[in-house]
Design an enzyme around this catalytic site. Structure first.
Site, short mmCIF file in Angstrom:
data_model
loop_
_atom_site.label_atom_id
_atom_site.label_comp_id
_atom_site.label_asym_id
_atom_site.label_seq_id
_atom_site.Cartn_x
_atom_site.Cartn_y
_atom_site.Cartn_z
N ARG A 39 -6.02 -22.55 -101.83
CA ARG A 39 -5.08 -21.66 -101.16
C ARG A 39 -5.08 -21.81 -99.64
NH1 ARG A 39 -5.52 -16.12 -104.18
NH2 ARG A 39 -6.08 -15.33 -102.15
N SER A 57 4.45 -8.64 -106.32
CA SER A 57 5.15 -8.24 -105.10
C SER A 57 6.65 -8.07 -105.36
CB SER A 57 4.93 -9.29 -104.00
OG SER A 57 3.55 -9.51 -103.82
N GLY A 92 -1.77 -12.74 -103.42
CA GLY A 92 -2.56 -13.87 -102.94
C GLY A 92 -1.76 -14.64 -101.90
N ARG A 103 -3.56 -6.51 -101.79
CA ARG A 103 -3.12 -5.97 -103.08
C ARG A 103 -3.31 -4.46 -102.92
NH1 ARG A 103 -2.88 -10.80 -106.15
NH2 ARG A 103 -4.51 -12.28 -105.62
N ASP A 139 4.56 -19.59 -110.72
CA ASP A 139 4.76 -18.83 -111.97
C ASP A 139 5.98 -17.92 -111.90
OD1 ASP A 139 3.76 -17.09 -110.07
OD2 ASP A 139 2.27 -16.17 -111.37
N ARG A 162 -3.87 -18.25 -113.65
CA ARG A 162 -4.35 -17.35 -114.71
C ARG A 162 -3.42 -17.36 -115.91
NH1 ARG A 162 -5.06 -12.24 -110.93
NH2 ARG A 162 -3.41 -13.42 -109.95
N ARG A 208 -13.06 -39.20 -108.85
CA ARG A 208 -12.92 -40.44 -109.60
C ARG A 208 -13.93 -41.50 -109.15
NH1 ARG A 208 -8.58 -42.75 -112.13
NH2 ARG A 208 -6.95 -41.29 -112.71
N ARG A 249 13.08 -15.78 -86.91
CA ARG A 249 13.98 -16.51 -85.99
C ARG A 249 15.43 -16.45 -86.47
NH1 ARG A 249 10.27 -21.13 -83.35
NH2 ARG A 249 8.96 -19.67 -82.19
N THR A 254 3.60 -18.03 -103.52
CA THR A 254 2.39 -18.08 -104.37
C THR A 254 2.11 -19.53 -104.74
OG1 THR A 254 1.47 -17.53 -106.56
CG2 THR A 254 3.86 -17.48 -106.37
N ILE A 255 0.83 -19.88 -104.79
CA ILE A 255 0.52 -21.27 -105.18
C ILE A 255 0.74 -21.49 -106.67
CG2 ILE A 255 -1.18 -21.58 -103.33
CD1 ILE A 255 -3.37 -21.41 -105.58
N ASP A 256 0.86 -20.40 -107.45
CA ASP A 256 0.85 -20.52 -108.91
C ASP A 256 2.09 -21.17 -109.54
OD1 ASP A 256 -1.61 -19.37 -108.89
OD2 ASP A 256 -0.99 -17.43 -109.69
N VAL A 281 12.28 -16.16 -91.23
CA VAL A 281 12.90 -14.82 -91.33
C VAL A 281 13.10 -14.24 -89.92
CG1 VAL A 281 12.54 -12.44 -92.10
CG2 VAL A 281 12.01 -14.35 -93.65
N GLY A 304 4.10 -12.98 -104.82
CA GLY A 304 4.22 -13.40 -106.21
C GLY A 304 4.95 -12.36 -107.06
N ASP A 305 4.82 -12.49 -108.36
CA ASP A 305 5.59 -11.63 -109.28
C ASP A 305 5.30 -10.14 -109.08
OD1 ASP A 305 3.02 -12.17 -110.16
OD2 ASP A 305 3.53 -12.01 -112.28
N MET A 321 -6.72 -23.20 -110.18
CA MET A 321 -6.18 -21.84 -110.31
C MET A 321 -4.99 -21.81 -111.27
SD MET A 321 -6.50 -19.93 -106.66
CE MET A 321 -8.03 -19.11 -106.23
N1 ATP Z 1 4.80 -2.91 -111.01
C1 ATP Z 1 4.66 -2.78 -109.68
N2 ATP Z 1 5.31 -1.80 -109.01
C2 ATP Z 1 5.16 -1.66 -107.68
N3 ATP Z 1 4.39 -2.47 -106.91
C3 ATP Z 1 3.73 -3.45 -107.52
C4 ATP Z 1 3.82 -3.67 -108.94
N4 ATP Z 1 3.05 -4.74 -109.25
C5 ATP Z 1 2.49 -5.14 -108.10
N5 ATP Z 1 2.89 -4.39 -107.06
C6 ATP Z 1 2.47 -4.50 -105.65
O1 ATP Z 1 2.42 -5.85 -105.24
C7 ATP Z 1 1.09 -6.19 -104.85
C8 ATP Z 1 0.83 -7.64 -105.14
O2 ATP Z 1 0.91 -7.87 -106.55
P1 ATP Z 1 -0.12 -8.86 -107.28
O3 ATP Z 1 -1.50 -8.48 -106.91
O4 ATP Z 1 0.24 -8.88 -108.72
O5 ATP Z 1 0.12 -10.27 -106.58
P2 ATP Z 1 1.39 -11.23 -106.63
O6 ATP Z 1 2.41 -10.73 -105.68
O7 ATP Z 1 1.81 -11.41 -108.05
O8 ATP Z 1 0.78 -12.56 -106.03
P3 ATP Z 1 -0.20 -13.63 -106.73
O9 ATP Z 1 -0.14 -13.44 -108.21
O10 ATP Z 1 0.34 -14.93 -106.27
O11 ATP Z 1 -1.55 -13.34 -106.15
C9 ATP Z 1 0.21 -5.20 -105.61
O12 ATP Z 1 -1.05 -5.04 -105.03
C10 ATP Z 1 1.04 -3.94 -105.53
O13 ATP Z 1 0.89 -3.32 -104.28
O1 F6P Z 2 -7.71 -14.17 -104.32
P1 F6P Z 2 -8.00 -13.39 -105.56
O2 F6P Z 2 -7.64 -11.96 -105.43
O3 F6P Z 2 -9.37 -13.67 -106.06
O4 F6P Z 2 -7.00 -13.94 -106.67
C1 F6P Z 2 -7.10 -15.18 -107.28
C2 F6P Z 2 -5.81 -15.43 -108.00
O5 F6P Z 2 -4.76 -15.52 -107.07
C3 F6P Z 2 -4.02 -16.70 -107.30
O6 F6P Z 2 -4.49 -17.66 -106.41
C4 F6P Z 2 -2.58 -16.49 -107.03
O7 F6P Z 2 -2.41 -16.20 -105.70
C5 F6P Z 2 -4.35 -17.09 -108.73
O8 F6P Z 2 -4.10 -18.42 -109.03
C6 F6P Z 2 -5.79 -16.69 -108.81
O9 F6P Z 2 -6.15 -16.43 -110.13
MG MG Z 3 1.18 -12.81 -109.56
#
Ligand code: ATP
Ligand code: F6P
Ligand code: MG
Length: 322
Positions: A255, A107, A13, A74, A131, A173, A156, A27, A127-129, A25, A104-105, A171
């Protein structure tokens, strides 16, 4: 051996401040004499070989913009060992030996896999989360919280006029930080997060009592991981119809928009830090900020540690909102 050619991508996201991080990165990389490449659409773009050279001007006029000029995605294919192998080979084909991943995690997992295949990687928390462990804040979180607080300020006004309660779904999850920080800043009476169990009967009684003691409105912030705002409204109405809950789901509005100075500065510091650490020969590391200081942590450790929920802030928010 230190890196000579690096690439940057944004993944998962998007979040406000990703552009400021890409700018930093690019520059910093150029400042330190590296060649810098951009990869379009995250890991999907890597597998599609969507890679292009970046110069000082390619990141002009973006520090103030939400979204990401590199776009995000993704990518299922990259979750497979074959996909990861293909990604590493494409980077090697271009002579790219260092990669900065902003996401995010999920990635972070991808960056971890690439480092095991010989690519030097740095992960930045985009990531905005909020987390991600081993960083107090992620890039975009401050902006998302500001957007929620701004919305609650508006709600309000009308809720007070009608003596109603407002249910605001935000947001998050698996992480209640947006709800927590926005809830504290906006004086919410109830904050529902996935990390803390709740009792709807108790919440209803507390809201009824507060109205009886002269409160003119009630704000309930619900993190999406707990359930929908509509579910919470129904549970309240079933118990006490006079609470007249009205639901607002803020969704992807959280977002977008211009990043706050806090997010821009965090992104600028982390982007530059990632480049300097790659040059020093570090790899497979997550860049974060703890108590104002930049820190480097093994990605393995970051992805295997759940971010701790700040119960002190949660209890403070409840104490102050009676
Ligand atoms: N276990 C993994 N191994 C390899 N690549 C991964 C794995 N998990 C995620 N990825 C890659 O990272 C991309 C982004 O992961 P994900 O959709 O979980 O979003 P995120 O980086 O956690 O961001 P956010 O949760 O903020 O939306 C996935 O679409 C995939 O390509
Ligand atoms: O944009 P998408 O794929 O609907 O994902 C929404 C999710 O992404 C996040 O915004 C993290 O980026 C979560 O807080 C939310 O649940
Ligand atoms: Mg994530």
């Amino acid at each position: 051996m230190t890196v000579k050619k690096i690439a940057v991508l944004t993944s998962g996201g998007d979040s406000q401040g990703m552009n400021a991080a890409v700018r930093a990165v690019v520059r910093s990389g150029l400042y330190y004499g590296l060649e810098v490449y951009g990869i379009q659409r995250g890991y999907q773009g890597l597998l599609n070989d969507d890679i292009f050279s970046m110069d000082l001007r390619s990141v002009g006029d973006i520090i103030q913009r939400g979204g990401t000029i590199l776009q995000s995605a993704r990518c299922k294919e990259f979750m497979t060992p074959e996909g990861q192998q293909k990604g590493a080979e494409i980077l090697r084909k271009h002579g790219i030996d260092g990669l900065v991943v902003i996401g995010g995690d999920g990635s972070y997992h991808g960056a971890n896999k690439l480092s095991k295949l010989g690519i030097k990687t740095m992960a930045l928390p985009g990531t905005i989360d909020n987390d991600i462990s081993y960083t107090d804040f992620t890039i975009g979180f401050d902006t998302a919280v500001s957007i929620v607080v701004d919305a609650v300020n508006k709600l309000r006004d009308t809720m007070s006029s009608h003596e109603r309660s407002s249910i605001v779904e935000v947001m998050g999850r698996h992480c209640g930080d947006i709800a927590l920080y926005a809830g504290l800043a906006s004086g919410a009476e109830t904050i529902l997060v996935p990390e803390v169990p709740h009792d709807m009967d108790e919440i209803t009684e507390r809201m009824k009592e507060n109205f009886a003691h002269g409160k003119r409105h009630s704000i309930v912030i619900v993190a999406e991981g707990v359930g929908s705002g509509e579910d919470v409204a129904k549970a309240l109405t079933d118990r006490c119809p006079t609470l007249e809950p009205r639901v607002t789901c803020l969704g992807h509005i959280q977002r977008g928009g211009t990043p706050t100075p806090t997010d821009r500065n965090l992104a600028s510091r982390l982007g530059d830090f990632a480049v300097r650490k790659l040059i020093e020969g570090e790899s497979d590391k997550a860049c974060g900020i703890i108590k104002g200081e930049l820190v480097l942590t093994d990605i393995d450790k970051v992805v295997n540690t759940k971010k701790e929920f700040n119960m002190e802030l949660y209890e403070l928010a409840l104490r102050l909102s009676q």
